[in-house]
Design a protein around this motif. Structure first.
Motif, short mmCIF file in Angstrom:
data_model
loop_
_atom_site.label_atom_id
_atom_site.label_comp_id
_atom_site.label_asym_id
_atom_site.label_seq_id
_atom_site.Cartn_x
_atom_site.Cartn_y
_atom_site.Cartn_z
N LEU A 161 0.92 -1.23 -0.02
CA LEU A 161 0.09 0.06 0.05
C LEU A 161 1.02 1.26 -0.24
CD1 LEU A 161 -2.84 1.55 0.24
CD2 LEU A 161 -2.64 1.14 2.58
N ALA A 162 1.87 1.20 0.76
CA ALA A 162 2.85 2.34 0.73
C ALA A 162 3.49 2.60 -0.47
CB ALA A 162 3.75 2.30 1.91
N TRP A 163 3.86 1.40 -1.02
CA TRP A 163 4.42 1.64 -2.40
C TRP A 163 3.37 2.11 -3.47
CZ3 TRP A 163 2.79 -1.23 -6.90
CH2 TRP A 163 4.02 -1.07 -8.10
N LEU A 164 2.40 1.79 -3.47
CA LEU A 164 1.15 2.39 -4.32
C LEU A 164 1.23 3.87 -4.12
CD1 LEU A 164 -1.50 -0.09 -4.43
CD2 LEU A 164 -0.10 0.37 -6.41
N LEU A 165 1.27 4.27 -2.91
CA LEU A 165 1.28 5.69 -2.48
C LEU A 165 2.46 6.65 -2.91
CD1 LEU A 165 -0.16 5.48 1.23
CD2 LEU A 165 -1.41 6.40 -0.85
N TRP A 166 3.52 5.83 -2.80
CA TRP A 166 4.64 6.27 -3.26
C TRP A 166 4.83 6.44 -4.67
CZ3 TRP A 166 8.46 3.62 -6.61
CH2 TRP A 166 9.87 4.14 -6.58
N ARG A 167 4.38 5.63 -5.59
CA ARG A 167 4.29 5.72 -7.04
C ARG A 167 3.47 6.63 -7.29
NH1 ARG A 167 6.00 0.89 -10.98
NH2 ARG A 167 8.28 1.02 -10.63
N SER A 168 2.18 6.86 -6.82
CA SER A 168 1.26 7.62 -7.35
C SER A 168 1.66 9.13 -6.94
CB SER A 168 -0.20 7.30 -6.68
OG SER A 168 -0.11 7.31 -5.13
N ALA A 169 2.12 9.38 -5.76
CA ALA A 169 2.82 10.68 -5.35
C ALA A 169 3.93 11.13 -6.36
CB ALA A 169 3.27 10.34 -4.00
N TYR A 170 4.77 10.25 -6.80
CA TYR A 170 5.92 10.77 -7.76
C TYR A 170 5.20 11.02 -9.21
CZ TYR A 170 9.50 9.99 -4.07
OH TYR A 170 10.30 10.23 -3.03
N PHE A 171 4.25 10.12 -9.61
CA PHE A 171 3.64 10.39 -10.77
C PHE A 171 2.94 11.80 -10.85
CE2 PHE A 171 -0.41 10.20 -12.96
CZ PHE A 171 -0.12 10.21 -14.27
N THR A 172 2.26 11.96 -9.61
CA THR A 172 1.35 13.28 -9.50
C THR A 172 2.40 14.62 -9.49
OG1 THR A 172 -0.32 12.12 -8.11
CG2 THR A 172 -0.21 14.61 -8.06
N MET A 173 3.56 14.44 -8.69
CA MET A 173 4.73 15.34 -8.87
C MET A 173 5.36 15.76 -9.90
SD MET A 173 6.10 14.43 -4.97
CE MET A 173 7.43 15.71 -4.88
N THR A 174 5.52 14.81 -11.02
CA THR A 174 6.12 15.35 -12.16
C THR A 174 5.43 16.42 -12.71
OG1 THR A 174 4.42 13.44 -13.34
CG2 THR A 174 6.82 12.82 -12.78
N LEU A 175 6.17 17.22 -13.35
CA LEU A 175 5.73 18.68 -13.80
C LEU A 175 5.05 18.53 -14.97
CD1 LEU A 175 8.94 20.64 -12.16
CD2 LEU A 175 6.68 19.97 -11.04
N SER A 176 5.75 18.05 -16.11
CA SER A 176 5.18 18.17 -17.42
C SER A 176 4.15 17.14 -17.94
CB SER A 176 6.38 18.35 -18.52
OG SER A 176 7.18 17.24 -18.41
N LEU A 177 3.41 17.54 -18.88
CA LEU A 177 2.65 16.24 -19.60
C LEU A 177 3.49 15.25 -20.14
CD1 LEU A 177 -0.15 15.18 -20.29
CD2 LEU A 177 0.03 16.73 -22.19
N ARG A 178 4.41 15.84 -20.67
CA ARG A 178 5.37 14.37 -21.21
C ARG A 178 5.80 13.72 -20.15
NH1 ARG A 178 11.67 16.01 -22.52
NH2 ARG A 178 11.55 15.84 -20.38
#
Length: 479
Positions: free
Chosen positions: A440-457
């Motif tokens: 569960l923490a791993w899913l939160l980790w990946r979703s957080a970093y995906f959300t934090m990426t700045l550009s659409l690319r």
């Protein structure tokens, strides 16, 4: 001759007044004279976020940085082992040109009285110049050219100091020469190259098993989030692609994590750091706490508690050291221990006599709020940058912005390998407080970093490479 004359006569007469006006428009400066010049020093978590969010139509924005890209540091460990490609962890500063004037250069000195900056290009020397110092091979400053020897001066009306910090070596001999840092994408590239190089060297038939084990010993100094996440990513690589393609060598490889503190991940809740230590030990990662590195030599380091420790790769991640620009500034107040610039609650720098400088702000790892010392993390730098951008956008409209900066703790994350992580929200300022471990923490980790990426690319590239590597595995090519 008559044909030529007829051809020339077809052109309409030149309107010299119109041509003069057009030439003036072509060769005049692009910035309006009524705009105030905002200079941003640095393109890290603080500087780049200010650059993104500030009103570029109302400000004449100039960014000065030794690199022309922003490094998304949470993904560097993944890039260093091939889980992600390097472009997933960078955002180009030039995205905002020509609205923003960008110079790839250092700032060597600041004159706060005259509001001028002395700058030095961070690009290769031109043919008519002489380099002031030779190129640096091992660097944490994202460019190997310290300067061309031809300085230039910039004026500013408002200044944002966001130059970040360097990797702390504690003056241990040999670290800068023989260790790798993990501060930018160039560091990640050199680490990835060295990992694959170690296995190709160890695969040569001329080596003994002892030499192979020494070459495949991967040492990490620093038990913070950066060191722990790199150890986890490296463990995943060794037990997946390396075990498949170098089965004999994979069994000889070893990861050792060193730290002077009694426990790793000291900023996390104690139960979470214990969980991380137990998982690492189960995975075969050797944890050496309360150990002190005395010096580093080629292919080996001297540890006070162990003696001589051979290695094939040494990654050094032991905190932050002040930026040279900050060290040269004597007119401003600094933190006694870290030597970071002290600011008030509005992020303005403070003179030695206690006066606040209204037109100069400092954010990121280079600054600390005098009344509220916060950790030097990307989360803090990002929130300071957002606050400052809102403040600048109100200032340029002639509106007041008297609200002081407030940090809102969103929690801390760390990846531990095997699709497991830890998530600490015990000190969070909002939402559900608590601690998470495992998948569960791993899913939160990946979703957080995906959300934090700045550009659409990169919002497309990052999950795409996660998926491709899950299907096909990491690429072990070295080039």
């Amino acid at each position: 001759m008559h044909a030529i004359q007829r051809h020339v006569q077809r052109w309409p007469p030149v309107n010299h007044r119109v041509w003069s006006m057009r030439a003036t428009q072509l060769f005049s400066t692009s910035a309006s004279r009524d705009k105030q010049r905002l200079v941003v020093l640095g393109s890290g978590w603080g500087g780049y976020q200010v650059l993104r969010s500030v009103d570029k139509k109302r400000w004449d924005v100039t960014v000065l940085s030794p690199t022309n890209a922003f490094n998304f540091t949470p993904l560097l460990a993944s890039c260093a082992v091939g889980t992600l490609e390097f472009r997933c962890a960078v955002e180009p500063v030039r995205r905002y040109s020509p609205q923003v004037t960008a110079y790839q250069a250092w700032c060597d000195a600041i004159d706060f009285k005259e509001k001028t900056l002395t700058c030095m290009p961070a690009t290769p020397p031109l043919s008519f110049e002489k380099s002031s110092t030779p190129p640096v091979e091992k660097t944490t400053t994202e460019t190997k050219f310290p300067g061309t020897g031809t300085p230039f001066t910039l004026k500013y009306d408002k200044l944002v100091i966001a130059v970040g910090a360097y990797s702390q070596t504690f003056n241990v001999p040999g670290v800068k020469e023989y260790a790798h840092f993990l501060k930018d994408v160039r560091d990640a590239r050199s680490i990835r190259t060295r990992i694959l190089e170690c296995f190709e060297q160890a695969n040569q038939p001329i080596l003994s098993d002892v030499q192979r084990r020494n070459l495949l010993h991967f040492c990490i100094v620093g038990g913070g989030p950066t060191g722990v996440e790199f150890a986890a990513e490296l463990h995943d690589l060794l037990h997946a692609e390396i075990a498949e393609h170098y089965p004999g060598l994979a069994r000889m490889s070893k990861i050792t994590l060193y730290d002077v503190a009694p426990h790793i991940l000291g900023t996390f809740d104690r139960s979470l750091s214990t969980y991380a230590e137990e998982k690492f030990r189960r995975d075969g990662i050797d944890i050496k706490t309360k150990h002190h590195v005395e010096r580093v030599e080629r292919d080996k380091m001297i540890v006070k508690e162990q003696g001589e420790v051979p290695f094939g790769l040494l990654v050094w991640s032991t905190g932050l050291a002040p930026n040279p620009l900050i060290q040269t500034i004597q007119s401003l107040q600094k933190h006694e221990k870290t030597q970071s610039l002290l600011t008030d609650e509005h992020l303005n720098v403070i003179m030695q006599d206690g006066k606040v400088v209204p037109d100069v702000w400092a954010i990121g790892d280079a600054a600390i709020i005098k009344t509220d010392i916060l950790p030097a993390t990307a989360q803090v730098a990002n929130q300071k940058a957002n606050y400052l951008a809102r403040k600048l956008n109100r200032i340029v409209r002639g509106k007041e912005h008297d609200k002081p900066f407030e940090f809102h703790n969103q929690g801390s994350l760390a990846y531990l390998g095997d699709w497991k992580a830890i998530y600490d929200r015990s000190n969070a300022d909002s939402g559900i407080k608590g601690r998470e471990t495992g998948r569960l923490a791993w899913l939160l980790w990946r979703s957080a970093y995906f959300t934090m990426t700045l550009s659409l690319r990169n919002k497309i590239l990052v999950p795409t490479y996660w998926f491709l590597n899950w299907i096909f595995g990491r690429d072990l090519s070295r080039f």
